[in-house]
Design a protein around this motif. Structure first.
Motif, PDB file in Angstrom:
ATOM      1  N   PRO A  74      33.009  39.987  39.170  1.00 63.31           N
ATOM      2  CA  PRO A  74      33.140  38.545  39.377  1.00 63.31           C
ATOM      3  C   PRO A  74      34.609  38.154  39.449  1.00 63.31           C
ATOM      4  O   PRO A  74      35.464  38.822  38.865  1.00 63.31           O
ATOM      5  CB  PRO A  74      32.482  37.955  38.130  1.00 63.31           C
ATOM      6  CG  PRO A  74      32.676  38.989  37.072  1.00 63.31           C
ATOM      7  CD  PRO A  74      32.649  40.317  37.787  1.00 63.31           C
ATOM      8  N   THR A  75      34.893  37.089  40.165  1.00 68.78           N
ATOM      9  CA  THR A  75      36.278  36.632  40.253  1.00 68.78           C
ATOM     10  C   THR A  75      36.332  35.133  40.492  1.00 68.78           C
ATOM     11  O   THR A  75      35.405  34.551  41.045  1.00 68.78           O
ATOM     12  CB  THR A  75      37.029  37.370  41.382  1.00 68.78           C
ATOM     13  OG1 THR A  75      38.421  37.152  41.243  1.00 68.78           O
ATOM     14  CG2 THR A  75      36.578  36.921  42.754  1.00 68.78           C
ATOM     15  N   TYR A  76      37.435  34.540  40.076  1.00 65.71           N
ATOM     16  CA  TYR A  76      37.693  33.129  40.355  1.00 65.71           C
ATOM     17  C   TYR A  76      39.208  32.906  40.375  1.00 65.71           C
ATOM     18  O   TYR A  76      39.882  33.141  39.375  1.00 65.71           O
ATOM     19  CB  TYR A  76      37.042  32.220  39.307  1.00 65.71           C
ATOM     20  CG  TYR A  76      37.300  30.750  39.558  1.00 65.71           C
ATOM     21  CD1 TYR A  76      36.704  30.108  40.639  1.00 65.71           C
ATOM     22  CD2 TYR A  76      38.163  30.038  38.744  1.00 65.71           C
ATOM     23  CE1 TYR A  76      36.948  28.769  40.895  1.00 65.71           C
ATOM     24  CE2 TYR A  76      38.413  28.690  38.992  1.00 65.71           C
ATOM     25  CZ  TYR A  76      37.807  28.060  40.064  1.00 65.71           C
ATOM     26  OH  TYR A  76      38.063  26.731  40.322  1.00 65.71           O
ATOM     27  N   ASN A  77      39.712  32.530  41.533  1.00 66.68           N
ATOM     28  CA  ASN A  77      41.149  32.243  41.710  1.00 66.68           C
ATOM     29  C   ASN A  77      42.045  33.376  41.195  1.00 66.68           C
ATOM     30  O   ASN A  77      42.998  33.151  40.460  1.00 66.68           O
ATOM     31  CB  ASN A  77      41.527  30.923  41.025  1.00 66.68           C
ATOM     32  CG  ASN A  77      40.991  29.720  41.761  1.00 66.68           C
ATOM     33  OD1 ASN A  77      40.631  29.802  42.937  1.00 66.68           O
ATOM     34  ND2 ASN A  77      40.923  28.593  41.084  1.00 66.68           N
ATOM     35  N   ARG A  78      41.751  34.587  41.626  1.00 61.75           N
ATOM     36  CA  ARG A  78      42.551  35.739  41.185  1.00 61.75           C
ATOM     37  C   ARG A  78      43.139  36.502  42.368  1.00 61.75           C
ATOM     38  O   ARG A  78      43.365  37.702  42.294  1.00 61.75           O
ATOM     39  CB  ARG A  78      41.697  36.702  40.367  1.00 61.75           C
ATOM     40  CG  ARG A  78      41.202  36.173  39.056  1.00 61.75           C
ATOM     41  CD  ARG A  78      42.353  36.000  38.066  1.00 61.75           C
ATOM     42  NE  ARG A  78      41.813  35.720  36.754  1.00 61.75           N
ATOM     43  CZ  ARG A  78      41.938  36.516  35.709  1.00 61.75           C
ATOM     44  NH1 ARG A  78      42.618  37.627  35.804  1.00 61.75           N
ATOM     45  NH2 ARG A  78      41.410  36.185  34.559  1.00 61.75           N
ATOM     46  N   GLY A  79      43.392  35.801  43.461  1.00 56.13           N
ATOM     47  CA  GLY A  79      43.957  36.462  44.635  1.00 56.13           C
ATOM     48  C   GLY A  79      45.251  37.198  44.359  1.00 56.13           C
ATOM     49  O   GLY A  79      45.570  38.178  45.008  1.00 56.13           O
ATOM     50  N   ASP A  80      45.971  36.748  43.325  1.00 55.54           N
ATOM     51  CA  ASP A  80      47.258  37.361  42.997  1.00 55.54           C
ATOM     52  C   ASP A  80      47.119  38.665  42.221  1.00 55.54           C
ATOM     53  O   ASP A  80      48.093  39.386  42.063  1.00 55.54           O
ATOM     54  CB  ASP A  80      48.114  36.381  42.202  1.00 55.54           C
ATOM     55  CG  ASP A  80      47.473  35.969  40.882  1.00 55.54           C
ATOM     56  OD1 ASP A  80      46.223  36.019  40.771  1.00 55.54           O
ATOM     57  OD2 ASP A  80      48.214  35.583  39.963  1.00 55.54           O
ATOM     58  N   LYS A 149      28.173  36.902  38.294  1.00 53.36           N
ATOM     59  CA  LYS A 149      27.521  38.201  38.089  1.00 53.36           C
ATOM     60  C   LYS A 149      26.085  38.172  38.603  1.00 53.36           C
ATOM     61  O   LYS A 149      25.635  39.098  39.278  1.00 53.36           O
ATOM     62  CB  LYS A 149      27.534  38.574  36.605  1.00 53.36           C
ATOM     63  CG  LYS A 149      28.901  38.991  36.098  1.00 53.36           C
ATOM     64  CD  LYS A 149      28.847  39.323  34.617  1.00 53.36           C
ATOM     65  CE  LYS A 149      30.213  39.738  34.101  1.00 53.36           C
ATOM     66  NZ  LYS A 149      30.209  40.025  32.658  1.00 53.36           N
ATOM     67  N   ASN A 150      25.367  37.106  38.280  1.00 51.32           N
ATOM     68  CA  ASN A 150      23.965  37.017  38.695  1.00 51.32           C
ATOM     69  C   ASN A 150      23.819  36.976  40.215  1.00 51.32           C
ATOM     70  O   ASN A 150      22.861  37.524  40.768  1.00 51.32           O
ATOM     71  CB  ASN A 150      23.291  35.795  38.067  1.00 51.32           C
ATOM     72  CG  ASN A 150      23.029  35.990  36.594  1.00 51.32           C
ATOM     73  OD1 ASN A 150      22.959  37.106  36.103  1.00 51.32           O
ATOM     74  ND2 ASN A 150      22.889  34.899  35.868  1.00 51.32           N
ATOM     75  N   ALA A 151      24.768  36.335  40.920  1.00 57.38           N
ATOM     76  CA  ALA A 151      24.721  36.298  42.383  1.00 57.38           C
ATOM     77  C   ALA A 151      24.824  37.714  42.955  1.00 57.38           C
ATOM     78  O   ALA A 151      24.133  38.061  43.918  1.00 57.38           O
ATOM     79  CB  ALA A 151      25.847  35.420  42.928  1.00 57.38           C
ATOM     80  N   ALA A 152      25.674  38.544  42.352  1.00 49.92           N
ATOM     81  CA  ALA A 152      25.829  39.932  42.818  1.00 49.92           C
ATOM     82  C   ALA A 152      24.613  40.770  42.432  1.00 49.92           C
ATOM     83  O   ALA A 152      24.110  41.559  43.238  1.00 49.92           O
ATOM     84  CB  ALA A 152      27.100  40.541  42.244  1.00 49.92           C
ATOM     85  N   ILE A 153      24.144  40.611  41.216  1.00 49.82           N
ATOM     86  CA  ILE A 153      22.971  41.363  40.762  1.00 49.82           C
ATOM     87  C   ILE A 153      21.776  41.080  41.659  1.00 49.82           C
ATOM     88  O   ILE A 153      21.002  41.986  42.001  1.00 49.82           O
ATOM     89  CB  ILE A 153      22.651  41.044  39.290  1.00 49.82           C
ATOM     90  CG1 ILE A 153      23.745  41.616  38.378  1.00 49.82           C
ATOM     91  CG2 ILE A 153      21.281  41.582  38.889  1.00 49.82           C
ATOM     92  CD1 ILE A 153      23.692  41.120  36.942  1.00 49.82           C
TER      93      ILE A 153
END
Length: 193
Positions: A74-80, A149-153
C-alpha cells in the motif's frame, strides 16, 4: 486492553460486545471498524460472521514451493521514496511473484514513479501466472492503509500473500525463504515472518 480496543474499534463500541468475539472476528472488525457507525450496524455486521468455534481446528491448504506470491504494497503520497521498496521486491530470488502496488489516492507523483518503473521493467501480468510483474491499483479516494491493502487482496488470486510497506526494503531471499518454510511446514501453519 480496553484502551487498545477503543483505539482500534469505533470509539462508541462497548467492550462487552467486542470481548465476546473471537480473535478472527476482532481482526475483521479492526479492518472494518471505521465503516461501522452505529450499534445497530455493528450488531448486523457481527451477525453476518460465521461462528468462529465452527472453524477452529481447520487447517491451511498445502503450499508448494513455486506457488504464486502476491506482494501487497500500500502507498499514499510516497513518490519520493517508493522506488527502492519496489526494486527490492522485484529483486527477490523467488521468481513467481507479482507486486500489487496499491495507491490509496495519492496526490503527488506516486503514479508516475510506479509507471516509470513498470516501463523500465517491461512489467506486464503474465497470462500463465508465472514470472515477476507489477500491477498498479489506484483508489480514487483515500481509504487508509487497510483499504489500500484490501483493494489489492481483492484482485489477487495467489495462494500466498506477502506484505511490504512502501518505505521498507526486503532482503533478496526473503520471499524464497518464507515460501520454503511454508512448504516444509505442517498444514497447521498459516503464516511465516
Amino acid at each position: 486492553i480496553s484502551e487498545t480496543v477503543r483505539g482500534v474499534f469505533p470509539y462508541w463500541a462497548d467492550n462487552d460486545i467486542l470481548y465476546k468475539r473471537g480473535r478472527r472476528d476482532m481482526a475483521i472488525l479492526s479492518v472494518t471498524g471505521r465503516d461501522i457507525e452505529t450499534l445497530q450496524s455493528l450488531k448486523a455486521f457481527l451477525g453476518t460472521l460465521p461462528d468462529e468455534e465452527e472453524n477452529m481446528g481447520k487447517i491451511s491448504k498445502p503450499i508448494t514451493y513455486g506457488d504464486r506470491v502476491s506482494v501487497i504494497m500500500p502507498t499514499y503520497n510516497r513518490g519520493d521514496r517508493i522506488r527502492n521498496a519496489i526494486e527490492s521486491v522485484m529483486a527477490q530470488t523467488y521468481e513467481n511473484l507479482e507486486l500489487l502496488k496499491s495507491d490509496d489516492g495519492s496526490k503527488d507523483n506516486t503514479e508516475e514513479v510506479v509507471m516509470s518503473i513498470m516501463d523500465d521493467m517491461a512489467s506486464e501480468p503474465h497470462t500463465d501466472g508465472k514470472g515477476k510483474c507489477i500491477r498498479y491499483i489506484k483508489n480514487e479516494t483515500n481509504k487508509g492503509t487497510s483499504g489500500a491493502k484490501n483493494a489489492a487482496i481483492a484482485i489477487s488470486d495467489s495462494p500466498i500473500l506477502a506484505f511490504c510497506d512502501d518505505d521498507d526494503l526486503c532482503r533478496p531471499q526473503k520471499i524464497e525463504k518464507q515460501v520454503k518454510a511454508l512448504a516444509d511446514a505442517s498444514l497447521n501453519t498459516g503464516f511465516s515472518y
